[in-house]
Design a protein around this motif. Structure first.
Motif, mmCIF file in Angstrom:
data_model
loop_
_atom_site.group_PDB
_atom_site.id
_atom_site.type_symbol
_atom_site.label_atom_id
_atom_site.label_comp_id
_atom_site.label_asym_id
_atom_site.label_seq_id
_atom_site.Cartn_x
_atom_site.Cartn_y
_atom_site.Cartn_z
ATOM 1 N N LEU A 284 0.816 -1.211 0.000
ATOM 2 C CA LEU A 284 0.000 0.000 0.000
ATOM 3 C C LEU A 284 0.848 1.259 0.000
ATOM 4 N N ARG A 285 1.988 1.222 0.645
ATOM 5 C CA ARG A 285 2.872 2.390 0.674
ATOM 6 C C ARG A 285 3.320 2.765 -0.734
ATOM 7 N N ALA A 286 3.604 1.794 -1.567
ATOM 8 C CA ALA A 286 4.034 2.073 -2.940
ATOM 9 C C ALA A 286 2.866 2.562 -3.798
ATOM 10 N N ILE A 287 1.679 2.071 -3.532
ATOM 11 C CA ILE A 287 0.520 2.468 -4.322
ATOM 12 C C ILE A 287 0.105 3.898 -4.014
ATOM 13 N N PHE A 288 0.110 4.273 -2.745
ATOM 14 C CA PHE A 288 -0.423 5.565 -2.339
ATOM 15 C C PHE A 288 0.634 6.614 -2.052
ATOM 16 N N ALA A 289 1.884 6.390 -2.384
ATOM 17 C CA ALA A 289 2.942 7.361 -2.073
ATOM 18 C C ALA A 289 2.759 8.662 -2.837
ATOM 19 N N TRP A 290 2.608 8.600 -4.150
ATOM 20 C CA TRP A 290 2.454 9.827 -4.943
ATOM 21 C C TRP A 290 1.139 10.542 -4.678
ATOM 22 N N PRO A 291 0.012 9.850 -4.607
ATOM 23 C CA PRO A 291 -1.224 10.569 -4.264
ATOM 24 C C PRO A 291 -1.166 11.240 -2.897
ATOM 25 N N ALA A 292 -0.534 10.593 -1.929
ATOM 26 C CA ALA A 292 -0.408 11.204 -0.600
ATOM 27 C C ALA A 292 0.498 12.425 -0.645
ATOM 28 N N ILE B 289 0.985 14.414 -3.257
ATOM 29 C CA ILE B 289 0.238 15.466 -3.942
ATOM 30 C C ILE B 289 -0.802 16.064 -2.997
ATOM 31 N N PHE B 290 -1.452 15.238 -2.207
ATOM 32 C CA PHE B 290 -2.419 15.712 -1.228
ATOM 33 C C PHE B 290 -1.761 16.625 -0.200
ATOM 34 N N LEU B 291 -0.621 16.227 0.315
ATOM 35 C CA LEU B 291 0.065 17.036 1.324
ATOM 36 C C LEU B 291 0.538 18.369 0.759
ATOM 37 N N VAL B 292 1.031 18.369 -0.463
ATOM 38 C CA VAL B 292 1.455 19.627 -1.090
ATOM 39 C C VAL B 292 0.248 20.539 -1.275
ATOM 40 N N GLY B 293 -0.883 19.988 -1.654
ATOM 41 C CA GLY B 293 -2.098 20.781 -1.806
ATOM 42 C C GLY B 293 -2.579 21.373 -0.492
ATOM 43 N N ILE B 294 -2.509 20.593 0.570
ATOM 44 C CA ILE B 294 -2.906 21.087 1.893
ATOM 45 C C ILE B 294 -1.975 22.203 2.338
ATOM 46 N N VAL B 295 -0.672 22.050 2.114
ATOM 47 C CA VAL B 295 0.276 23.111 2.462
ATOM 48 C C VAL B 295 -0.054 24.382 1.689
ATOM 49 N N PRO C 257 -0.208 20.055 -8.008
ATOM 50 C CA PRO C 257 -1.158 19.020 -8.443
ATOM 51 C C PRO C 257 -1.628 19.204 -9.882
ATOM 52 N N VAL C 258 -1.768 20.443 -10.310
ATOM 53 C CA VAL C 258 -2.171 20.699 -11.703
ATOM 54 C C VAL C 258 -1.069 20.234 -12.656
ATOM 55 N N ALA C 259 0.185 20.519 -12.296
ATOM 56 C CA ALA C 259 1.307 20.072 -13.118
ATOM 57 C C ALA C 259 1.395 18.543 -13.148
ATOM 58 N N ALA C 260 1.131 17.895 -12.014
ATOM 59 C CA ALA C 260 1.152 16.428 -11.970
ATOM 60 C C ALA C 260 0.062 15.840 -12.856
ATOM 61 N N LEU C 261 -1.112 16.463 -12.849
ATOM 62 C CA LEU C 261 -2.198 16.001 -13.706
ATOM 63 C C LEU C 261 -1.857 16.174 -15.175
#
Length: 63
Positions: free
Chosen positions: A11-19, A21-27, A50-54
């Motif tokens: 799970l750590r490998a699956i959710f590393a990038w989404p997490a 991106i989420f943390l950068v957005g919250i910051v 997040p827009v650049a990642a998308l």
């Protein structure tokens, strides 16, 4: 039907990038709400990430 080779990922490998991106957005959101000056610049950068990642993901998927 062909059989696909399924490799399970932790799970750590699956959710590393989404997490991340989420943390950068919250910051970005918190810095935009709490101050002026350099925090405005930080919020612009953090909310653009997040827009650049998308955009990168859409371009990578197209090819």
């Amino acid at each position: 039907m062909s059989r696909r080779n399924k490799r399970s990922l932790p799970l750590r490998a699956i959710f590393a990038w989404p997490a991340a991106i989420f943390l950068v957005g919250i910051v970005g959101l918190v810095s935009a709400l709490t101050g002026d000056g350099w925090r405005d610049g930080l919020s612009w950068l953090a909310l653009a990430a997040p827009v650049a990642a998308l955009a990168w993901a859409m371009r990578a998927r197209r090819y």
